[in-house]
Design a protein around this motif. Structure first.
Motif, mmCIF file in Angstrom:
data_model
loop_
_atom_site.group_PDB
_atom_site.id
_atom_site.type_symbol
_atom_site.label_atom_id
_atom_site.label_comp_id
_atom_site.label_asym_id
_atom_site.label_seq_id
_atom_site.Cartn_x
_atom_site.Cartn_y
_atom_site.Cartn_z
ATOM 1 N N THR A 292 10.756 30.965 26.909
ATOM 2 C CA THR A 292 10.757 32.363 27.361
ATOM 3 C C THR A 292 11.189 33.332 26.266
ATOM 4 O OG1 THR A 292 12.996 32.076 28.274
ATOM 5 C CG2 THR A 292 11.142 31.752 29.785
ATOM 6 N N GLY A 293 11.238 32.854 25.012
ATOM 7 C CA GLY A 293 11.478 33.744 23.881
ATOM 8 C C GLY A 293 12.889 34.244 23.745
ATOM 9 N N ASN A 294 13.858 33.524 24.312
ATOM 10 C CA ASN A 294 15.255 33.931 24.192
ATOM 11 C C ASN A 294 15.938 33.177 23.053
ATOM 12 O OD1 ASN A 294 16.480 35.847 26.478
ATOM 13 N ND2 ASN A 294 14.725 34.757 27.335
ATOM 14 N N ASP A 295 17.175 33.538 22.775
ATOM 15 C CA ASP A 295 17.909 33.044 21.616
ATOM 16 C C ASP A 295 18.705 31.802 21.998
ATOM 17 O OD1 ASP A 295 19.564 32.592 19.458
ATOM 18 O OD2 ASP A 295 20.112 34.689 19.176
ATOM 19 N N PHE A 296 18.139 30.605 21.721
ATOM 20 C CA PHE A 296 18.811 29.382 22.145
ATOM 21 C C PHE A 296 20.070 29.118 21.325
ATOM 22 C CE2 PHE A 296 16.212 27.643 18.728
ATOM 23 C CZ PHE A 296 16.992 26.633 18.191
ATOM 24 N N ARG A 297 20.146 29.627 20.086
ATOM 25 C CA ARG A 297 21.367 29.418 19.302
ATOM 26 C C ARG A 297 22.541 30.170 19.923
ATOM 27 N NH1 ARG A 297 16.533 30.823 17.860
ATOM 28 N NH2 ARG A 297 17.382 32.759 17.079
ATOM 29 N N ALA A 298 22.284 31.393 20.371
ATOM 30 C CA ALA A 298 23.341 32.171 21.033
ATOM 31 C C ALA A 298 23.773 31.505 22.332
ATOM 32 C CB ALA A 298 22.838 33.588 21.313
ATOM 33 N N ILE A 299 22.805 31.012 23.086
ATOM 34 C CA ILE A 299 23.115 30.346 24.352
ATOM 35 C C ILE A 299 23.946 29.093 24.101
ATOM 36 C CG2 ILE A 299 22.128 29.139 26.334
ATOM 37 C CD1 ILE A 299 21.799 32.208 26.396
ATOM 38 N N GLU A 300 23.524 28.275 23.129
ATOM 39 C CA GLU A 300 24.263 27.060 22.789
ATOM 40 C C GLU A 300 25.721 27.382 22.439
ATOM 41 O OE1 GLU A 300 23.847 23.739 22.297
ATOM 42 O OE2 GLU A 300 21.735 23.447 22.781
ATOM 43 N N ALA A 301 25.908 28.349 21.537
ATOM 44 C CA ALA A 301 27.263 28.686 21.088
ATOM 45 C C ALA A 301 28.128 29.142 22.253
ATOM 46 C CB ALA A 301 27.196 29.764 20.011
ATOM 47 N N GLY A 302 27.583 30.022 23.091
ATOM 48 C CA GLY A 302 28.347 30.552 24.215
ATOM 49 C C GLY A 302 28.667 29.503 25.260
ATOM 50 N N VAL A 303 27.698 28.639 25.542
ATOM 51 C CA VAL A 303 27.918 27.605 26.560
ATOM 52 C C VAL A 303 28.973 26.599 26.099
ATOM 53 C CG1 VAL A 303 26.849 25.621 27.712
ATOM 54 C CG2 VAL A 303 25.673 27.822 27.694
ATOM 55 N N HIS A 304 28.902 26.177 24.847
ATOM 56 C CA HIS A 304 29.882 25.187 24.379
ATOM 57 C C HIS A 304 31.284 25.793 24.277
ATOM 58 C CE1 HIS A 304 27.063 21.977 23.940
ATOM 59 N NE2 HIS A 304 26.279 22.694 23.169
ATOM 60 N N ALA A 305 31.370 27.077 23.941
ATOM 61 C CA ALA A 305 32.675 27.739 23.964
ATOM 62 C C ALA A 305 33.224 27.765 25.391
ATOM 63 C CB ALA A 305 32.560 29.161 23.413
ATOM 64 N N TYR A 306 32.347 28.022 26.351
ATOM 65 C CA TYR A 306 32.758 28.049 27.761
ATOM 66 C C TYR A 306 33.252 26.677 28.219
ATOM 67 C CZ TYR A 306 32.620 29.339 32.714
ATOM 68 O OH TYR A 306 32.956 29.610 34.018
ATOM 69 N N ALA A 307 32.643 25.624 27.672
ATOM 70 C CA ALA A 307 33.064 24.259 28.022
ATOM 71 C C ALA A 307 34.471 23.970 27.534
ATOM 72 C CB ALA A 307 32.079 23.248 27.442
ATOM 73 N N SER A 308 35.000 24.816 26.637
ATOM 74 C CA SER A 308 36.357 24.633 26.102
ATOM 75 C C SER A 308 37.340 25.664 26.648
ATOM 76 C CB SER A 308 36.326 24.733 24.573
ATOM 77 O OG SER A 308 35.472 23.768 24.016
ATOM 78 N N LYS A 309 36.946 26.422 27.645
ATOM 79 C CA LYS A 309 37.752 27.562 28.094
ATOM 80 C C LYS A 309 39.120 27.171 28.652
ATOM 81 C CE LYS A 309 35.452 27.814 32.637
ATOM 82 N NZ LYS A 309 36.378 26.931 33.295
ATOM 83 N N ASP A 310 39.273 25.923 29.100
ATOM 84 C CA ASP A 310 40.554 25.491 29.659
ATOM 85 C C ASP A 310 41.450 24.803 28.635
ATOM 86 O OD1 ASP A 310 39.914 26.470 32.216
ATOM 87 O OD2 ASP A 310 38.787 24.644 32.677
ATOM 88 N N GLY A 311 41.076 24.914 27.353
ATOM 89 C CA GLY A 311 41.920 24.362 26.303
ATOM 90 C C GLY A 311 41.463 23.040 25.748
ATOM 91 N N HIS A 312 40.460 22.432 26.367
ATOM 92 C CA HIS A 312 39.858 21.213 25.829
ATOM 93 C C HIS A 312 38.380 21.181 26.221
ATOM 94 C CE1 HIS A 312 40.694 19.962 29.975
ATOM 95 N NE2 HIS A 312 39.765 19.032 29.814
ATOM 96 N N TYR A 313 37.588 20.497 25.425
ATOM 97 C CA TYR A 313 36.142 20.443 25.682
ATOM 98 C C TYR A 313 35.875 19.509 26.861
ATOM 99 C CZ TYR A 313 31.153 20.384 24.766
ATOM 100 O OH TYR A 313 29.790 20.525 24.891
ATOM 101 N N SER A 314 35.088 19.989 27.824
ATOM 102 C CA SER A 314 34.931 19.264 29.078
ATOM 103 C C SER A 314 33.525 19.409 29.637
ATOM 104 C CB SER A 314 35.951 19.793 30.091
ATOM 105 O OG SER A 314 35.900 19.067 31.305
#
Length: 441
Positions: A292-314
Motif C-alpha cells: 500500500t506504499g507506506n513506510d515499512f521501516r518507520a513501522i518496524e522501528a515504531g512497533v519494536h520500540a512499542y514491544a519494549s515499552k514495559d522495560g524489556h522486549y516482549s
C-alpha cells in the motif's frame, strides 16, 4: 581497481549503468542486460518509477499477491501483500480461512496521535523558560497556520505542544513535544514543516523576550523532526471462539489452546523468542504496508520500540482462555496513510488500495494489524502442532527447484513427489538427480 566518480547524479541512466557495470561487474554486458530487462515496457511508467528515488537504474521486483477470505468487522477483504518470503501469503490465507467460520477478526482504532519534536539547548533559569513557553505557545501554533490551514479544514492539525525538560539526560537539553492529527495522510512532510516553523518562532521570540538574559536569549535548536514512535497511534486486532471450536487434526482443542497460550507466554518472557515471534507478526504487517506504499521501516522501528515499552522486549500478541473461550489479540502502533506519497503515483499501490475498497487511514490500520495477527496465529499454530519447517519447506520447494534449473516437467513430477516426502536442500537435489537419471517412481 574501482575509482571514485564525480557528478554521478548528472549522468544519464545509460551512462550510470555503463560506469557501474564496467567498474563492479564481472560480466558488464550481462549485468547491463539484467538491469534493462526489468525496465517497464511503457516508458512513461518507467520515468515515473525513475523519479521515485535518485540514481535509478532499474526496478527491483517483489511478488504482489493476495491473501483472500479475511473477515474484518463483518466485512470481507482480499488483502494485497508484497513480500519475497515463502509461505507468508499461504500462512495468512490459511489463518483467514480458519477464522472465517469462527466469527472473523475484530479490529478497533484506539488512537491516531502522531508525534514530532523540536530538540533544543537552553542554559539558564528553568523557571524563566517555563514562563516563556507559557507566553509563546499560542504564537508557535499561530505561526504554523499557513501550513495547518488545509489540514484543519479536514479536521486535523496540531493537537498539543508541551515543553519537556530533558536536562537529567543532557545538560541544557529541552524538547518541544508536539502531537498531531493527520487524518488519511501519513503526514511526515506536514509534521516536519510545522516543527521547523515552531523552531524558527521559538528562536525569534526568545530574542525579544525581555526577562531573558543575553545568554538565555540564545536558544540553540539542534534539530526538528517527527518521531516514528507513536504509542498513541494505536490499533487493536483480535479473534476469539470457544475452545471446543479450535479443532485441529493432530491435537485436541483443549491441548491446542493451552499450548498456544503457553507459546505466547514464552515470547512474553524470553527476548530471544520474542524477537522471532514479533518478526513473524511483521511478515504480515510489512507485506501489506509495502503493497500500500507506506513506510515499512518507520513501522518496524515504531512497533519494536512499542514491544519494549514495559522495560524489556516482549511479545506483541496476547492469548488467554477465559471461561472456555480462547482469546488472541494484539495492540500495535501503526502510523499509516492512504493519500499522499506513492498512493497516487505507483500503479500497484493505487490498485492495492482499490482492492482494499479504498480504505481510510483508520481502516488501513485495522487491516494491517489483522494481517499481522493472522500471521502470528498461523506461525504459532504450526509451531505447537506439526512444526514450522514442514509447511515452510513445502512452500520453499519451487525456489529450490528453480535454483537447480529444473524444467517445468521436472517441477511437476517433484511437486507431486514431495507431497508425501520431507523437503530439504539435499533431498530435493537427490530427487532431481533421480528424475534426470530415470530412477524416480
Amino acid at each position: 581497481m574501482q575509482k571514485p566518480v564525480e557528478g554521478f547524479s548528472k549522468f544519464t541512466k545509460e551512462e550510470k549503468i555503463k560506469w557501474l557495470v564496467d567498474q563492479y561487474c564481472d560480466n558488464p554486458k550481462e549485468a547491463g542486460e539484467t538491469l534493462r530487462r526489468y525496465w517497464h515496457q511503457d516508458p512513461h511508467v518507467q520515468k515515473r518509477h525513475d523519479e521515485f528515488i535518485e540514481n535509478t537504474l532499474s526496478n527491483y521486483y517483489l511478488p504482489f499477491a493476495i491473501a483472500p477470505n479475511f473477515l474484518i468487522n463483518e466485512r470481507l477483504y482480499a488483502i494485497p501483500m508484497a513480500i519475497e518470503e515463502s509461505s507468508v501469503v499461504a500462512a495468512a490465507s490459511k489463518a483467514a480461512k480458519f477464522w472465517l467460520s469462527r466469527g472473523g477478526f475484530k479490529a478497533t482504532v484506539i488512537g491516531t496521535e502522531k508525534v514530532g519534536q523540536v530538540h533544543f539547548l537552553y542554559h539558564g533559569d528553568k523557571n524563566k523558560l517555563h514562563a516563556f513557553f507559557a507566553t509563546v505557545k499560542e504564537s508557535l501554533i499561530a505561526s504554523a497556520k499557513p501550513i495547518t490551514k488545509n489540514m484543519e479544514k479536514r479536521g486535523g492539525g496540531i493537537k498539543e505542544i508541551e515543553l519537556r525538560d530533558k536536562t537529567h539526560t543532557t545538560e541544557g537539553y529541552y524538547q518541544l513535544h508536539c502531537t498531531f492529527e493527520t487524518l488519511d495522510a501519513m503526514g511526515a512532510n506536514f509534521i516536519n514543516s510545522c516543527l521547523e516553523q515552531f523552531a524558527d518562532t521559538l528562536k525569534d521570540e526568545a530574542k525579544e523576550h525581555k526577562p531573558f538574559t543575553d545568554r538565555e536569549k540564545n536558544i540553540e535548536v539542534i534539530m526538528s523532526i517527527l518521531s516514528n514512535y507513536v504509542p498513541n497511534c494505536l490499533v487493536r486486532a483480535e479473534v476469539s471462539c470457544p475452545v471446543s471450536a479450535l479443532g485441529e487434526d493432530d491435537i485436541d482443542p483443549e491441548t491446542f489452546a493451552k499450548k498456544m497460550v503457553q507459546a505466547v507466554a514464552i515470547a512474553k518472557n524470553d527476548p530471544h523468542r520474542a524477537v522471532t515471534h514479533n518478526k513473524g507478526i511483521m511478515n504480515g504487517i510489512d507485506a501489506v504496508v509495502v503493497a500500500t506504499g507506506n513506510d515499512f521501516r518507520a513501522i518496524e522501528a515504531g512497533v519494536h520500540a512499542y514491544a519494549s515499552k514495559d522495560g524489556h522486549y516482549s511479545s506483541l500478541t496476547h492469548a488467554e482462555i477465559d471461561d472456555g473461550i480462547f482469546k488472541f489479540w494484539m495492540e500495535v502502533p501503526l502510523a499509516l496513510g492512504t493519500v499522499g506519497g506513492l498512493t497516487s503515483l505507483h500503479p500497484l499501490v493505487k490498485l492495492a488500495l482499490e482492492i482494499l475498497q479504498k480504505p481510510t487511514a483508520k481502516e488501513l490500520m485495522q487491516i494491517v494489524a489483522v494481517a499481522g495477527l493472522a500471521q502470528n496465529f498461523a506461525a504459532l499454530r504450526s509451531l505447537v502442532t506439526t512444526g514450522i519447517q514442514k509447511g515452510h519447506m513445502k512452500m520453499h520447494l519451487l525456489n529450490l527447484l528453480n535454483q537447480l534449473g529444473a524444467t517445468e516437467k521436472e517441477k511437476e513430477t517433484l511437486v507431486a513427489h514431495f507431497k508425501t516426502a520431507t523437503v530439504s536442500n539435499a533431498s530435493v537435489k537427490e530427487a532431481l538427480e533421480n528424475v534426470r537419471n530415470g530412477h524416480h517412481d
